[in-house]
Design a protein around this motif. Structure first.
Motif, PDB file in Angstrom:
ATOM      1  N   THR A  14       0.816  -1.207   0.000  1.00  0.00           N
ATOM      2  CA  THR A  14       0.000   0.000   0.000  1.00  0.00           C
ATOM      3  C   THR A  14       0.850   1.258   0.000  1.00  0.00           C
ATOM      4  O   THR A  14       2.001   1.260   0.425  1.00  0.00           O
ATOM      5  CB  THR A  14      -0.920   0.032   1.234  1.00  0.00           C
ATOM      6  OG1 THR A  14      -0.116   0.058   2.426  1.00  0.00           O
ATOM      7  CG2 THR A  14      -1.825  -1.198   1.278  1.00  0.00           C
ATOM      8  N   GLU A  15       0.258   2.338  -0.524  1.00  0.00           N
ATOM      9  CA  GLU A  15       0.722   3.724  -0.427  1.00  0.00           C
ATOM     10  C   GLU A  15       1.932   4.069  -1.286  1.00  0.00           C
ATOM     11  O   GLU A  15       1.928   5.057  -2.001  1.00  0.00           O
ATOM     12  CB  GLU A  15       0.994   4.105   1.031  1.00  0.00           C
ATOM     13  CG  GLU A  15      -0.258   4.086   1.894  1.00  0.00           C
ATOM     14  CD  GLU A  15      -0.020   4.609   3.291  1.00  0.00           C
ATOM     15  OE1 GLU A  15       1.119   4.534   3.782  1.00  0.00           O
ATOM     16  OE2 GLU A  15      -0.984   5.118   3.897  1.00  0.00           O
ATOM     17  N   ASN A  16       2.989   3.281  -1.267  1.00  0.00           N
ATOM     18  CA  ASN A  16       4.212   3.620  -1.989  1.00  0.00           C
ATOM     19  C   ASN A  16       4.206   2.957  -3.365  1.00  0.00           C
ATOM     20  O   ASN A  16       4.440   1.756  -3.507  1.00  0.00           O
ATOM     21  CB  ASN A  16       5.444   3.155  -1.194  1.00  0.00           C
ATOM     22  CG  ASN A  16       6.743   3.677  -1.790  1.00  0.00           C
ATOM     23  OD1 ASN A  16       6.927   3.688  -2.998  1.00  0.00           O
ATOM     24  ND2 ASN A  16       7.642   4.126  -0.927  1.00  0.00           N
ATOM     25  N   TYR A  20       5.572  -0.760  -4.336  1.00  0.00           N
ATOM     26  CA  TYR A  20       4.566  -1.811  -4.270  1.00  0.00           C
ATOM     27  C   TYR A  20       3.746  -2.022  -5.545  1.00  0.00           C
ATOM     28  O   TYR A  20       2.845  -2.843  -5.559  1.00  0.00           O
ATOM     29  CB  TYR A  20       3.612  -1.548  -3.109  1.00  0.00           C
ATOM     30  CG  TYR A  20       4.282  -1.665  -1.760  1.00  0.00           C
ATOM     31  CD1 TYR A  20       4.894  -2.856  -1.365  1.00  0.00           C
ATOM     32  CD2 TYR A  20       4.313  -0.588  -0.886  1.00  0.00           C
ATOM     33  CE1 TYR A  20       5.509  -2.971  -0.133  1.00  0.00           C
ATOM     34  CE2 TYR A  20       4.929  -0.690   0.357  1.00  0.00           C
ATOM     35  CZ  TYR A  20       5.525  -1.900   0.723  1.00  0.00           C
ATOM     36  OH  TYR A  20       6.145  -1.998   1.943  1.00  0.00           O
ATOM     37  N   CYS A  67      -7.248   4.410  -6.032  1.00  0.00           N
ATOM     38  CA  CYS A  67      -6.400   5.111  -5.061  1.00  0.00           C
ATOM     39  C   CYS A  67      -6.784   4.748  -3.630  1.00  0.00           C
ATOM     40  O   CYS A  67      -5.923   4.549  -2.771  1.00  0.00           O
ATOM     41  CB  CYS A  67      -6.501   6.625  -5.268  1.00  0.00           C
ATOM     42  SG  CYS A  67      -5.927   7.183  -6.888  1.00  0.00           S
ATOM     43  N   ARG A  68      -8.093   4.667  -3.386  1.00  0.00           N
ATOM     44  CA  ARG A  68      -8.541   4.299  -2.035  1.00  0.00           C
ATOM     45  C   ARG A  68      -8.093   2.884  -1.680  1.00  0.00           C
ATOM     46  O   ARG A  68      -7.644   2.622  -0.563  1.00  0.00           O
ATOM     47  CB  ARG A  68     -10.063   4.433  -1.945  1.00  0.00           C
ATOM     48  CG  ARG A  68     -10.547   5.873  -1.898  1.00  0.00           C
ATOM     49  CD  ARG A  68     -12.026   5.946  -1.556  1.00  0.00           C
ATOM     50  NE  ARG A  68     -12.870   5.448  -2.634  1.00  0.00           N
ATOM     51  CZ  ARG A  68     -13.351   6.220  -3.608  1.00  0.00           C
ATOM     52  NH1 ARG A  68     -13.060   7.515  -3.646  1.00  0.00           N
ATOM     53  NH2 ARG A  68     -14.120   5.707  -4.547  1.00  0.00           N
ATOM     54  N   PHE A  70      -5.520   1.249  -2.942  1.00  0.00           N
ATOM     55  CA  PHE A  70      -4.062   1.212  -2.792  1.00  0.00           C
ATOM     56  C   PHE A  70      -3.617   1.879  -1.497  1.00  0.00           C
ATOM     57  O   PHE A  70      -2.536   1.595  -0.986  1.00  0.00           O
ATOM     58  CB  PHE A  70      -3.391   1.878  -3.994  1.00  0.00           C
ATOM     59  CG  PHE A  70      -1.898   1.708  -4.009  1.00  0.00           C
ATOM     60  CD1 PHE A  70      -1.338   0.443  -4.084  1.00  0.00           C
ATOM     61  CD2 PHE A  70      -1.067   2.803  -3.949  1.00  0.00           C
ATOM     62  CE1 PHE A  70       0.042   0.272  -4.079  1.00  0.00           C
ATOM     63  CE2 PHE A  70       0.318   2.654  -3.946  1.00  0.00           C
ATOM     64  CZ  PHE A  70       0.870   1.378  -4.020  1.00  0.00           C
ATOM     65  N   SER A  71      -4.444   2.748  -0.947  1.00  0.00           N
ATOM     66  CA  SER A  71      -4.086   3.394   0.323  1.00  0.00           C
ATOM     67  C   SER A  71      -4.117   2.418   1.488  1.00  0.00           C
ATOM     68  O   SER A  71      -3.508   2.656   2.530  1.00  0.00           O
ATOM     69  CB  SER A  71      -5.060   4.548   0.619  1.00  0.00           C
ATOM     70  OG  SER A  71      -6.328   4.049   1.045  1.00  0.00           O
ATOM     71  N   GLY A  72      -4.860   1.332   1.332  1.00  0.00           N
ATOM     72  CA  GLY A  72      -4.999   0.366   2.411  1.00  0.00           C
ATOM     73  C   GLY A  72      -6.076   0.712   3.414  1.00  0.00           C
ATOM     74  O   GLY A  72      -6.357  -0.056   4.342  1.00  0.00           O
ATOM     75  N   LYS A  73      -6.718   1.863   3.244  1.00  0.00           N
ATOM     76  CA  LYS A  73      -7.694   2.337   4.227  1.00  0.00           C
ATOM     77  C   LYS A  73      -9.097   1.780   4.001  1.00  0.00           C
ATOM     78  O   LYS A  73      -9.964   1.954   4.850  1.00  0.00           O
ATOM     79  CB  LYS A  73      -7.728   3.856   4.219  1.00  0.00           C
ATOM     80  CG  LYS A  73      -6.393   4.496   4.622  1.00  0.00           C
ATOM     81  CD  LYS A  73      -6.429   6.018   4.522  1.00  0.00           C
ATOM     82  CE  LYS A  73      -5.084   6.619   4.899  1.00  0.00           C
ATOM     83  NZ  LYS A  73      -5.090   8.099   4.763  1.00  0.00           N
ATOM     84  N   ASP A  75      -9.625  -1.553   2.939  1.00  0.00           N
ATOM     85  CA  ASP A  75      -9.456  -2.991   2.730  1.00  0.00           C
ATOM     86  C   ASP A  75     -10.690  -3.793   3.121  1.00  0.00           C
ATOM     87  O   ASP A  75     -11.034  -4.775   2.468  1.00  0.00           O
ATOM     88  CB  ASP A  75      -8.259  -3.500   3.533  1.00  0.00           C
ATOM     89  CG  ASP A  75      -6.930  -3.176   2.864  1.00  0.00           C
ATOM     90  OD1 ASP A  75      -6.947  -2.524   1.806  1.00  0.00           O
ATOM     91  OD2 ASP A  75      -5.885  -3.577   3.402  1.00  0.00           O
TER      92      ASP A  75
END
Length: 222
Positions: A14-16, A20, A67-68, A70-73, A75
């Motif tokens: 996630t995020e980077n 990733y 984007c959401r 991939f943010s992991g928030k 899941d």
């Protein structure tokens, strides 16, 4: 590259993005009878009684949902049931390469657009994708694939909004008309009978070109 494998862009964390998001040359190619389990890399059976299409991808679109995820928030709602890694990408334009024997509408060779199986935006940024027929539609040959792939989710949502809320001779105010959803809502609102459409935006020329009667630049006008 083996016949049963394909190139795909996958997310392993996630995020980077640099760390990733990877392109794999040997991701399993989906079939009508199976889908890829991202955790194991194996092919698993799909749900029965659902028409699927195998599509050679011409272009893929990324959207806020990607984007959401991939943010992991998100899941709990959006992450595929097998977890990571998964193929990124939520909407596509491509050419139908394989159909089920009972497919009544699509044919091999059709240019189509298709969206992800909600609420999980993934699976499209690869050489091939398996999509549900009910989330797909034929695409005019005159629309470039790079533009057509932006249509499935936004245009479908805009149509639903307009069908539900806009009545003949409605007077409509649309807040935020120049985004992926708003540009379609402008057009559908007129199509479904809005007699007067006002909209806020910072891209006045774009929104005026969509048939809006009154364009409000909220930076300069209250």
């Amino acid at each position: 590259q083996q016949q049963n494998n394909m190139k795909a862009a996958i997310a392993t964390g996630t995020e980077n993005i640099d760390q990733y998001i990877h392109v794999k040359e040997d991701w399993p190619k989906p079939t009508l009878a199976t889908a890829v389990d991202g955790k194991t890399g194996k092919l698993v059976s799909k749900l029965p009684n659902e028409r699927h299409l195998i599509v050679k991808v011409l272009a893929c679109a990324l959207a806020p949902g990607d984007c959401r995820l991939f943010s992991g928030k998100t899941d709990l709602v959006q992450l595929p049931k097998w977890g990571r890694p998964y193929v990124i990408g939520s909407d596509l334009c491509g050419i139908v390469e394989e159909i089920s024997s009972d497919e009544p509408y699509f044919q091999v060779g059709d240019k189509i657009i298709a969206r992800f199986d909600e609420p999980q935006p993934h699976g499209m940024c690869a050489e091939y994708a398996c999509v549900k027929a009910r989330f797909s539609e034929k695409c005019p040959a005159s629309i470039p694939a790079t533009q057509a792939c932006t249509l499935p989710a936004s245009a479908a949502a805009a149509r639903l909004i307009a069908q539900t809320l806009v009545k003949p001779d409605s007077r409509v105010l649309l807040l935020g008309a120049s985004g992926g959803l708003g540009t379609f809502v402008c057009q559908y609102a007129k199509l479904y009978g809005a007699s007067y459409l006002a909209a806020t935006t910072t891209q006045t020329e774009l929104v005026q070109s969509l048939g809006v009667d009154r364009v409000i630049d909220y930076r300069t006008e209250n």
